[in-house]
Structures are given as C-alpha cells and as structure tokens.
Motif scaffolding. Sequence first.
Motif, PDB file in Angstrom:
ATOM      1  N   UNK A 175       0.838  -1.292  -0.122  1.00  0.00           N
ATOM      2  CA  UNK A 175      -0.120  -0.042  -0.024  1.00  0.00           C
ATOM      3  C   UNK A 175       0.891   1.280   0.086  1.00  0.00           C
ATOM      4  N   UNK A 176       0.221   2.372  -0.341  1.00  0.00           N
ATOM      5  CA  UNK A 176       1.086   3.788  -0.288  1.00  0.00           C
ATOM      6  C   UNK A 176      -0.164   4.875  -0.036  1.00  0.00           C
ATOM      7  N   UNK A 177       0.523   6.049   0.434  1.00  0.00           N
ATOM      8  CA  UNK A 177      -0.317   6.942   0.852  1.00  0.00           C
ATOM      9  C   UNK A 177       0.299   8.083   0.401  1.00  0.00           C
ATOM     10  N   UNK A 178      -0.612   9.164   0.105  1.00  0.00           N
ATOM     11  CA  UNK A 178      -0.524  10.444  -0.784  1.00  0.00           C
ATOM     12  C   UNK A 178      -1.056  11.332   0.109  1.00  0.00           C
ATOM     13  N   UNK A 210      -4.987   0.935  -0.452  1.00  0.00           N
ATOM     14  CA  UNK A 210      -4.582  -0.271  -0.217  1.00  0.00           C
ATOM     15  C   UNK A 210      -4.154  -1.344  -1.330  1.00  0.00           C
ATOM     16  N   UNK A 211      -2.927  -2.044  -1.446  1.00  0.00           N
ATOM     17  CA  UNK A 211      -2.750  -2.847  -2.598  1.00  0.00           C
ATOM     18  C   UNK A 211      -2.038  -4.056  -1.884  1.00  0.00           C
ATOM     19  N   UNK A 212      -2.358  -5.234  -2.582  1.00  0.00           N
ATOM     20  CA  UNK A 212      -1.682  -6.496  -1.993  1.00  0.00           C
ATOM     21  C   UNK A 212      -0.585  -6.553  -3.155  1.00  0.00           C
ATOM     22  N   UNK A 213       0.606  -7.133  -2.523  1.00  0.00           N
ATOM     23  CA  UNK A 213       1.835  -7.204  -3.248  1.00  0.00           C
ATOM     24  C   UNK A 213       1.532  -8.423  -4.291  1.00  0.00           C
ATOM     25  N   UNK A 214       0.636  -9.333  -4.127  1.00  0.00           N
ATOM     26  CA  UNK A 214       0.448 -10.482  -5.220  1.00  0.00           C
ATOM     27  C   UNK A 214       0.021  -9.874  -6.254  1.00  0.00           C
ATOM     28  N   UNK A 215       0.577  -9.491  -7.376  1.00  0.00           N
ATOM     29  CA  UNK A 215      -0.031  -9.024  -8.563  1.00  0.00           C
ATOM     30  C   UNK A 215      -0.318  -7.615  -8.529  1.00  0.00           C
ATOM     31  N   UNK A 216       0.185  -6.873  -7.304  1.00  0.00           N
ATOM     32  CA  UNK A 216       0.126  -5.462  -7.197  1.00  0.00           C
ATOM     33  C   UNK A 216      -1.532  -5.190  -7.394  1.00  0.00           C
TER      34      UNK A 216
END
Length: 465
Positions: free
Chosen positions: A257-260, A271-277
Amino acid sequence: MNREVRNLVVAAAVAAVTVTGAVVTVVQAGGDGTRKITGTVDAAPGLGWSLDAAAMYGQSFAEFRDPVTGSEYDWGNPGFVDAGDTLLSIVGVSNGGMSLQDPVMVGVDAASGDVRWRSPAEELGGCASAVLDGDLVCFTAPLADEPALVGFDVDTGEVTRTPTDWMVFAVATVDDRLYVAEGNIEDADVRLHAGSLAEPDAQWSRPFDVQGWWEDDLTHALDVTHGQGVVALGADLAGFDLDTGEPTWTSSLDGCSRAESTAGALVVTIHTECDGYRRVGTEVVDRAGRALVAVDGEVAQSPSFDDPVDATIPVLVGDGGRDRVTGELLWTSTDLVSTPREADEYNANTTFGTATAVVGDVAILQDGDTTTALDLRTGNRLWQREESDFGTVQGHDDRVLVTADHKAIRAFDLRTGEPVWETPFLAIDDDRDALGSNSMLATGGDGRYSYVSDRTMIGLRPLPR
C-alpha cells in the motif's frame, strides 16, 4: 548502516540515463529577442532562450538534475526548483550510473536563460522543493564526513553551511519555517525539528516512532504543504501539527500500500496487495486521524498532478467525489472507471481509476487514448477527446492546461478541451533526444513557461504583438 553497504543498496535502485549533447537550431526572430518557433500558431509562445547542459558545464554528457533528489546519487530525474526570477538546478556528469561527477548548483535567470551563478553541490542528500527566506535549503548525505544543512542564496549562489551532528534524511519548507527530519531510520530513532537554516530547531523538536530503510526513496518522506505535517517511512505514517510538532495520529501501511497527501490536510491511502499489485481499497484520513472514507474495490484514484483550487473541491475516491470535510459522497461518474481489460502476469486489476490530474475545479481523466474532463463540483462531463498525443499534465495557466510528452508541449482550453497551441520539440532542436527525455515544466504566469529535460532547459514566453 556503514557507507559501503548503503552505497551498494542504493545503487541497485538507481537508474541513470546517458545521452549526447544537443545544439539548438535557429528559429525565426521576434522584436524583443523572443523567437517564433517555426510552424506554430500565433497563440503559441516563442522561444525566449535555450540552455544546453553540456555547453554550459563544459563537458559532454552533462545533464540537469532536480535538486530535490540531491547529488549523492544520480536518480536520473531532470528538474529545477522554481524561485520565481531564478531557476535552480544541479548539473553534473553521470559517473557509471551511480553518482554525478563534480556536480554544481546553477542559478538560471528565468527571463533570459543566463547562468547567474554556479556553486559546488557535492554530496547533497536532497533539497527542499521551495526556497526559504531567499535560500534553497539542502542537506548533506546522511553519512557525510562533515554533515550540515546547506543554503544556496537564490540571487548570488553564496553558500551557507549550518554544521550539525544530525543524520538528516529530509527537509521541507512552508511559509517562513524549515522542517528537518533526521535520525537512524532503520532503528526507529527519528526526530523532527522546526526552525530556520541558522537555527533548525529554534521552534520545536519532537521524537517520532517511525521506521524505514535507507534504500527507500526518501524524497517524499516529509510533507508539510497540505495543511498538516506528515512523515512517511517504510510502512509507518504519522501526522503532526505544523506549529507545535505535536503528533496527531499514526498509521501503518499493509502489503504494498501507499499513501499520498492532498489538500485539506488529508492523507489518501491506496490499499494494495503485493501479489499481482492488486488494489483492494481506498481510505481517506483527516488531520485528526479519523477515517473520512473507506471503500473497497480495485478502482483507486491517484492523480500525478494534484492542484485543487481549495478544500471545497471534492476529493476523488473510487468512482465518485467526496466532501473533504465530511467524507459525504457528492456525486459519481462512470468516467472515473476504466474500460475493463484482461489481467496479466504483472497486474491483477482489470479496471482502475482514470484520474491523472486535478486542476483547479476540473479533473482530467485518461483511459487509453480517451481523455475526459469532469467538473469536480458537479461530476458532470465537460469534454472528451479521442487522441493518443494528449500528453501528461504538467501545469496550467489561467484557463490553459499544459501537457508534455516526448514529442511536444501542448496547451488545451481547460473548460472545452480545444487545442490552443502545440510546440513540437523538433521545431526547436532537430536532435530527437535534446528535449524529449524525462522532463519538468513550470508555469510562470502570463503565458511564460520553463521546461527542462536531461540535456536542455528552455524558456517560452509570449511573442510581441
């Protein structure tokens, strides 16, 4: 972490670009020295000046670099800090894809392109993105032999050094205050300070329980430009009051995941899963750490150009616009959702958010070759264009939206989408690599623009009538 280990770790993340020098071609001349660019319409700005990095530096392969990313490593990012009458950029020669050889900070006259001064800029870990009290404030690399905060006088290039025993990893400025983040980030030994170049902790100092890694891109580790302070290291986030340094909330990112940060003292987490982004949801947090919005789904909006006119403009979340104070859903639009496509081995998402820019009260959306503009106050479509050469939004000037890609700078009417002018790079320089690399553009108002690529910096301005 010792210097050798850090160098090896960071070098693995650095991508350097090497290109040859360019010679700017002669175009038609106007009365005040501004030259009409052959083949452009009358509304297009002329070429006020052009500056070649190799010629100015005196060595082939010299390139412009963004001071924000420093000179310790060559991240390959051309750029400048816009100080109004002066553009500040680092120039050096890439050294084996890892560092810049003999880097210098240059002050370029934004009106004439003259190099007003140059000063040594070795071993800089980074710089603020805006000047403070007439100085561009930078910091030495975290493991420098003589650590210091370094100020470059915008008018003269005179260097002021404030020695410190801090291991600084980020600086930022807003209004009349300097913010400094320092410590051993891998041991969660982090402190933030507020003050001035001469007294960086004159206002306050606070410890923060956040942790990261030196190999991370720390350019965005500290943000103070959206109404609150946010420090982001690794998976850790913390908000703080700009006036007192008082911590206001903490959060942790999961997976990839990343925040802005955005206007209204909001932080948007995708919110982002690392598997397959795979993107699985979006959350918006206010200055008190309260979740205004939390939605599930793979559609996430992440505009690369974010400049809402004020906090009354809705924030884009999922397929709609939300009130920045209450989180209330104000409208939805199917234009914010891409045309479904097949997932591949690199990306599990089949749809995605289309917003690429927020400009005043207008959102610019791109889905393949289709570019759409939405009125952010109502969600209504303003216009839609089907073309592959729209480019990436890099600025705006009143009602003119300015984009750039590897072929040209283009301007469109923000409210109608109609083309206003186009400046092909080959009409300025017949070397395809002179202007068409990675780039940065700034608007100076009144139809004036400054643009830099790896090798060339130019100033565009209105032709005399």
